[in-house]
Design a protein around this motif. Structure first.
Motif: not given
Length: 688
Positions: A247, A250-251, A254, A292-295, A298
């Protein structure tokens, strides 16, 4: 002979890494073996020690050669874990036995408090964790006991309160995954303590809150990288923490994406940049951990593209290698000025951690997905990175950060250059000082240098045009650093976006307040950023402020750039040279156009300092990380004792790498001068 031809006349045949297309899994595997193979010549008879050069470090020579042995394991272990092969792998298997045998001639020595050997235990632990069949299974009972005892020696020793604690985690993890004796108590305690470094938005500090240090160690070199590796290796034994680390990644992603340009280069910031393509270690860790990364990240193709383009960027720099094929100490070429005192000849091989994706099978989506371009349209062109106190900018083909608020927690070599500058670029890497007397030695690229003026002293310039003199001070520590969003007249956010505000005290009676203002992307002045300084001087001071450093020699013949008139510069074509005069300096070189200019404010109620002189500073050779010979556009001025001086600096850059056909557009962008925003002019007017 033309300079371009002379530059191609290398001291050794091109290294296989530099001719590698680096587009496929097979290409990356070949890159790893090409880096491993030259080390055979420096390997000891027993395999435990690898000598990669003759320079020293702050620690003992045995530890330095343990670095040369251990750090390549980052790449070798990943290669073997993914089913690859390397004929020389047996050298490392033999070396683990010889180095941990307390009765043998190549024993590495037992762990001591704060020992460099602790660092090298990390790649060894990783190798045991992912490729135990190559490095643990072949060992006999006594050999396994020796290896476990050597690694376990860390558990009773004192360690620095920094990212180093991760190294003990991996030593224990490697032992645990092979059923060897280890300390679960120590592993848990270290992880619990490392989690206290977490600050939010995915970012961890490199140490406790008193250490305001968030650089590549917070991401690619150590903390984020090792969190990601751990999240994969311990997802069954420590699922809650593993998911937390994913998590955080993922942050963090960005923000991390802003440190990489669409062309593949990375923003140069902080220490240990001799680790080179380890700068992309975070993206390698994302792949290894299958996060899995955020848009807009992604897609495996996007992650793969950021990673591969960075590796390919390095293939353009042949002097990262010694003639014998081993890595050199430095960045784009051998350079001891930019190093830390912990850099031994084996240190650069920390770069091998960037090859972690090789541990994935060939049919993994990371490898089968087509490489995708940088998601330019979806990544904000200006973003406040609140944790590291950076403002990220991507405008006019230029990727850079505005910087305030960080400092190394101990007096690192060239710490002013590595953490204290106003801006750090991917296209125009930073410069470090080579000495402590003249401005060419200080190479004040992207920073302000100040020197005290003694009333009864003889002229300080010694004929150097105001550029000489002792006791120049550059920004190292700052006070009250913060990111602000100035209001527009209607109360909405200003179009210019976030602004970095900070103060520094070069002397107890001199305070420099600084506002760093990014451009508005897409505006006519998008090739500029603004720096506004208020210098409250309790003593008379001279000030010198530099823009980005650019290649200082002509592309055709390799001679130094010469002064030219603006008319000649603006004539177009392949004109190169320096335009100097009152209030501005512009440099056109093969790597692009850079400049600085005094910017007039729209109001006259505040007291501006006199117009500064513009000059093109020939920086000391080898001060810049990328260009062995560099020129810095410079503005010089002064502030009288007991007065307040305001300086508004427009900083210009159009990089050749980011703007194809830059020679046709730089003039228009140079003449589109930035203006002081109304909110800033109001502050200046109110302050007087």
């Amino acid at each position: 002979m033309p300079y371009a031809a002379a530059a191609a006349n290398l001291a050794a045949p091109a290294h296989p890494f530099c001719t590698n297309p680096l587009r496929t899994r097979a290409d990356v595997a070949a890159a790893v073996t090409s880096l491993l193979e030259p080390l055979a010549a420096g390997t000891s008879a027993g395999g435990a020690l690898v000598r990669a050069g003759g320079t020293g470090a702050r620690f003992d020579e045995t530890a330095a050669q343990v670095e040369g042995f251990a750090r390549p394991l980052w790449g070798l272990a990943a290669l073997l874990a993914g089913g690859g092969a390397y004929a020389g792998a047996a050298r490392w298997a033999r070396g683990l036995v010889a180095g941990t045998d307390p009765d043998g001639p190549e024993f590495w020595g037992a762990m001591e408090d704060r020992d460099q050997r602790m660092v090298e235990a990390c790649p060894i632990g990783f190798a045991l964790a992912v490729a135990g069949d190559a490095f643990w299974e072949p060992l006999g009972e006594r050999e396994r006991a020796n290896l476990a005892a050597w690694l376990g020696g860390m558990n009773v020793r004192d360690m620095p309160n920094t990212n180093w604690l991760w190294f003990r985690v991996f030593a224990n993890l490697g032992l645990a995954r092979n059923g060897a004796p280890y300390s679960q108590e120590r592993l848990d305690a270290d992880l619990d303590h490392l989690d206290t470094f977490y600050r939010g938005n995915g970012w961890s500090n490199d140490g406790p809150p008193t250490h305001t240090q968030m650089d590549y160690y917070s991401g690619s070199f150590a903390i984020q990288y090792l969190q990601l590796l751990y999240s994969k290796l311990a997802e069954k034994t420590d699922p809650k923490r593993s998911e937390e680390y994913k998590a955080r990644a993922r942050a963090y992603a960005l923000d991390c994406v802003h440190y990489f340009s669409p062309e593949g280069s990375a923003v140069t910031f902080g220490r240990s940049l001799t680790y080179r393509w380890a700068m992309a270690g975070f993206w390698a860790g994302v792949a290894f951990a299958e996060v899995d990364l955020p848009a807009p990240l992604d897609s495996w193709g996007v992650v793969k593209g950021i990673w591969l383009r960075h590796l390919r960027w390095w293939t353009q720099h042949p002097f990262v290698f010694q003639p014998n094929g081993m890595l050199s100490i430095g960045f784009a070429y051998p350079n001891m000025y930019m190093t830390e005192n912990y850099n031994s000849p084996g240190s650069p091989y920390w770069c091998m951690l960037a090859f972690a994706p090789l541990a994935l099978p060939a049919d993994h989506p990371f490898w089968t997905a087509p490489e995708e371009p940088y998601p330019v349209a979806a990544v904000p062109p200006v973003k406040a990175l609140t944790m590291p106190l950076h403002v990220a900018v991507r405008a006019a083909g230029h990727t850079y950060i505005l910087n305030s608020g960080q400092a190394c927690h101990y007096p690192l070599r060239a710490t002013q250059a590595k953490y204290g500058k106003f801006a750090y670029s991917s296209a125009f890497p930073y410069s470090v000082q080579t000495g402590s007397h003249t401005l060419p030695e200080w190479a004040p690229e992207s920073t302000m240098a100040l020197a005290e003026v003694e009333a009864d002293a003889p002229p300080a310039d010694g004929g150097g045009g105001g550029l000489l003199g002792e006791l120049w001070k550059l920004r190292r520590r700052v006070e009250h650093a913060r990111i602000e969003t100035p209001p527009s007249p209607d109360g909405a956010a200003a179009a210019a976006g976030p602004v970095l505000v900070s103060s520094m005290r070069p002397w107890k009676d001199v305070i420099v307040d600084t506002w760093l203002i990014p451009p508005t992307p897409g505006s006519p002045a998008d090739a500029w950023h603004l720096r506004v300084h208020r210098v409250r001087a309790g003593r008379a001071v001279r000030v010198a402020e530099g823009g980005f450093a650019v290649r200082g020699v002509q592309a055709g013949d390799g001679k130094a750039l010469q002064s030219i008139g603006y008319e000649a510069a603006a004539a177009g074509g392949a004109v190169e040279g320096c335009v100097e005069g009152p209030g501005s300096a512009l440099v056109l070189g093969a790597s692009g156009a850079v400049g600085v200019v005094d910017v007039a404010a729209p109001r006259a109620a505040w007291k501006a300092a006199a117009t500064r002189d513009g000059a093109a500073l020939q920086a000391d050779a080898n001060s810049n990380l990328l260009e062995p010979r560099s020129v810095i556009p410079l503005l010089t001025g002064s502030v009288a004792e007991g007065s307040v001086g305001w300086f508004v600096t427009g900083v210009f850059a159009v990089p050749a790498a980011g703007v194809p056909g830059w020679r046709a557009v730089w003039k228009e962008k140079w003449e589109a001068r930035p203006e002081v925003p109304g909110w800033m002019a109001a502050i200046m007017e109110k302050s007087g």
